[in-house]
Scaffold this active site. Structure first.
Site, PDB file in Angstrom:
ATOM      1  N   GLY A   8      10.365  12.544  87.092  1.00  0.00           N
ATOM      2  CA  GLY A   8       9.871  11.686  88.178  1.00  0.00           C
ATOM      3  C   GLY A   8      10.446  10.287  88.039  1.00  0.00           C
ATOM      4  O   GLY A   8       9.803   9.295  88.376  1.00  0.00           O
ATOM      5  N   GLY A  11      10.373   7.752  90.893  1.00  0.00           N
ATOM      6  CA  GLY A  11       9.093   7.543  91.569  1.00  0.00           C
ATOM      7  C   GLY A  11       8.581   6.134  91.353  1.00  0.00           C
ATOM      8  O   GLY A  11       9.276   5.260  90.830  1.00  0.00           O
ATOM      9  N   GLN A  12       7.322   5.928  91.730  1.00  0.00           N
ATOM     10  CA  GLN A  12       6.744   4.585  91.700  1.00  0.00           C
ATOM     11  C   GLN A  12       6.736   4.005  90.280  1.00  0.00           C
ATOM     12  O   GLN A  12       7.112   2.862  90.069  1.00  0.00           O
ATOM     13  CB  GLN A  12       5.317   4.639  92.265  1.00  0.00           C
ATOM     14  CG  GLN A  12       4.739   3.284  92.566  1.00  0.00           C
ATOM     15  CD  GLN A  12       3.227   3.325  92.758  1.00  0.00           C
ATOM     16  OE1 GLN A  12       2.587   4.344  92.525  1.00  0.00           O
ATOM     17  NE2 GLN A  12       2.668   2.219  93.181  1.00  0.00           N
ATOM     18  N   ARG A  36      15.596  14.629  93.350  1.00  0.00           N
ATOM     19  CA  ARG A  36      16.761  14.318  94.182  1.00  0.00           C
ATOM     20  C   ARG A  36      17.429  13.099  93.554  1.00  0.00           C
ATOM     21  O   ARG A  36      16.757  12.110  93.284  1.00  0.00           O
ATOM     22  CB  ARG A  36      16.344  13.972  95.611  1.00  0.00           C
ATOM     23  CG  ARG A  36      15.897  15.173  96.397  1.00  0.00           C
ATOM     24  CD  ARG A  36      15.418  14.751  97.775  1.00  0.00           C
ATOM     25  NE  ARG A  36      14.168  14.018  97.685  1.00  0.00           N
ATOM     26  CZ  ARG A  36      12.969  14.610  97.669  1.00  0.00           C
ATOM     27  NH1 ARG A  36      12.881  15.905  97.752  1.00  0.00           N
ATOM     28  NH2 ARG A  36      11.865  13.909  97.587  1.00  0.00           N
ATOM     29  N   ASP A  50      14.414  20.467  88.695  1.00  0.00           N
ATOM     30  CA  ASP A  50      13.081  20.727  89.224  1.00  0.00           C
ATOM     31  C   ASP A  50      12.127  20.902  88.037  1.00  0.00           C
ATOM     32  O   ASP A  50      12.386  21.717  87.150  1.00  0.00           O
ATOM     33  CB  ASP A  50      13.174  22.025  90.051  1.00  0.00           C
ATOM     34  CG  ASP A  50      11.888  22.330  90.771  1.00  0.00           C
ATOM     35  OD1 ASP A  50      10.814  21.896  90.290  1.00  0.00           O
ATOM     36  OD2 ASP A  50      11.961  23.003  91.815  1.00  0.00           O
ATOM     37  N   TYR A 139      -5.361  16.585  93.977  1.00  0.00           N
ATOM     38  CA  TYR A 139      -4.711  15.693  93.012  1.00  0.00           C
ATOM     39  C   TYR A 139      -5.637  15.436  91.820  1.00  0.00           C
ATOM     40  O   TYR A 139      -5.238  15.569  90.665  1.00  0.00           O
ATOM     41  CB  TYR A 139      -4.375  14.376  93.737  1.00  0.00           C
ATOM     42  CG  TYR A 139      -3.793  13.280  92.879  1.00  0.00           C
ATOM     43  CD1 TYR A 139      -2.536  13.414  92.301  1.00  0.00           C
ATOM     44  CD2 TYR A 139      -4.491  12.088  92.694  1.00  0.00           C
ATOM     45  CE1 TYR A 139      -1.999  12.384  91.540  1.00  0.00           C
ATOM     46  CE2 TYR A 139      -3.954  11.055  91.938  1.00  0.00           C
ATOM     47  CZ  TYR A 139      -2.712  11.216  91.365  1.00  0.00           C
ATOM     48  OH  TYR A 139      -2.183  10.198  90.616  1.00  0.00           O
ATOM     49  N   LYS A 143      -5.278  16.439  87.911  1.00  0.00           N
ATOM     50  CA  LYS A 143      -5.283  15.417  86.855  1.00  0.00           C
ATOM     51  C   LYS A 143      -6.354  15.729  85.815  1.00  0.00           C
ATOM     52  O   LYS A 143      -6.126  15.576  84.614  1.00  0.00           O
ATOM     53  CB  LYS A 143      -5.489  14.014  87.461  1.00  0.00           C
ATOM     54  CG  LYS A 143      -4.272  13.489  88.215  1.00  0.00           C
ATOM     55  CD  LYS A 143      -3.068  13.290  87.298  1.00  0.00           C
ATOM     56  CE  LYS A 143      -1.834  12.819  88.016  1.00  0.00           C
ATOM     57  NZ  LYS A 143      -0.630  12.798  87.166  1.00  0.00           N
TER      58      LYS A 143
HETATM   59  N1  SER Z   1      -2.466   5.714  93.269  1.00  0.00           N
HETATM   60  C1  SER Z   1      -2.891   7.082  93.238  1.00  0.00           C
HETATM   61  C2  SER Z   1      -3.206   7.593  94.579  1.00  0.00           C
HETATM   62  O1  SER Z   1      -3.621   6.808  95.394  1.00  0.00           O
HETATM   63  C3  SER Z   1      -4.101   7.227  92.363  1.00  0.00           C
HETATM   64  O2  SER Z   1      -3.694   7.651  91.118  1.00  0.00           O
HETATM   65  O3  SER Z   1      -3.082   8.751  94.838  1.00  0.00           O
END
Ligand code: SER
Length: 312
Positions: A8, A11-12, A36, A50, A139, A143
């Site tokens: 990742g 990513g952020q 990507r 992947d 999500y 987690k």
């Molecule tokens: N920033 C994340 C979200 O909003 C929370 O872990 O999904």
């Protein structure tokens, strides 16, 4: 010498953790894995793959002689609600695969958890480290299950796995993708670009947030910490600042004019199921966590950097 793999990577979090680890350990010792490829984001070693493809990931681990993995690849909360099956596949199967490879190749692992492990039955103020965990998003489910899996692999196989429950992360570099806390980043972009923002949660919505530099610093600090001092093997609560959407808008408005309207959508329900503030005293005691950025300083840095970035 540490040889690090980051999944990742674009990513952020990865977009800022990769350069931070490159700086610390040298560009040749950090491998950025992306789904990507985006070669423009940073220099260094970049692989494409992947995270649900065990053979591909194992080949990369062997090729680069990896000993530490920061497994960041994940779908966030709002995207996860659009495609719960994909969220399960990427978040759960991806983690299980990395942990199995960690057993096989004796890897250390960092894995990000989230305030999303909490749910509507959790105490919302000063949420303790050990509390009710009944998340209502896919999500959050992934987690929470992931935290338990990390702890299980630590206990069963003696692995060194470390994890943080990040709050909403705010940064001027990579934009978040599909999270519930994204409004706290988007508002800065819109304030500069148009002077107006339509916020997708109500003005009194309060969530725990953190400036990205603190998150990166804390991550590196946790990975440096003495293993014997760590008492939590699921994931550490980690907090910095809590504010309502309206308080954030007012703080930005002190610096540049911005008109904010509030039009809650489906993400409001997710926000309402999460804590407003977090008790992270265990992290502060165990490994010395402390944040540096308060709301005011974060607004200064965000506006300063985004103004430059958006003028380009
Ligand atoms: N920033 C994340 C979200 O909003 C929370 O872990 O999904």
């Amino acid at each position: 010498m540490k040889k690090i793999l980051i999944t990742g990577a674009f990513g952020q979090i990865g977009s800022e953790l990769v350069p931070a680890l490159q700086k610390r350990f040298g560009e040749d010792n950090v491998v950025a894995l992306a789904h990507r490829t985006r070669h423009d984001a940073f220099d260094g070693i970049i692989e494409t793959g992947d995270v649900t493809d065990a053979d591909a990931i194992e080949a990369i681990i062997k090729k680069h002689n990896i000993d530490t993995v920061y497994h960041l690849a994940s779908l966030l909360s709002a995207t996860g609600e659009k495609d719960p099956q994909l969220a399960w596949d990427v978040n759960m199967n991806g983690l299980k695969l990395i942990l199995d490879l960690a057993v096989k190749h004796e890897l250390r692992v960092f894995w990000p958890s989230s305030i999303a492990v909490f749910g509507p039955t959790t105490p919302r103020q000063n949420t303790p480290q050990h509390t009710v965990l009944e998340p209502t998003t896919m999500y959050g489910v992934t987690k929470l299950a992931g935290e338990l899996l990390c702890q299980y692999y630590t206990l069963k196989y003696g692995l060194d796995i470390r994890s943080l429950r990040y709050p909403g992360l705010i940064s001027h570099q990579a934009e978040p993708g599909g999270g519930t806390t994204d409004y706290a980043v988007a508002i800065f972009y819109e304030a500069i670009k148009t002077g107006a923002y339509e916020c997708f949660v109500s003005k009194d919505t309060m969530l725990p947030m953190m400036y990205m530099d603190d998150a990166i610093e804390g991550t590196i600090q946790l990975m440096d910490a003495d293993w014997d001092k760590l008492t939590v093997h699921t994931s550490y609560n980690m907090a910095a600042i809590s504010f309502t959407a309206e308080e954030l808008a007012a703080e930005i408005h002190k610096r540049i004019p911005v008109t904010v309207t509030y039009k809650p959508d489906s993400r409001q329900k997710i926000a309402d199921s999460w804590p407003q503030s977090i008790d992270d005293s265990v992290a502060r005691t165990d490994w010395g966590w402390k944040h540096s950025f308060d709301l005011s300083r974060m607004c200064d840095v965000m506006l300063e950097n985004l103004t430059v970035k958006l003028a380009k």
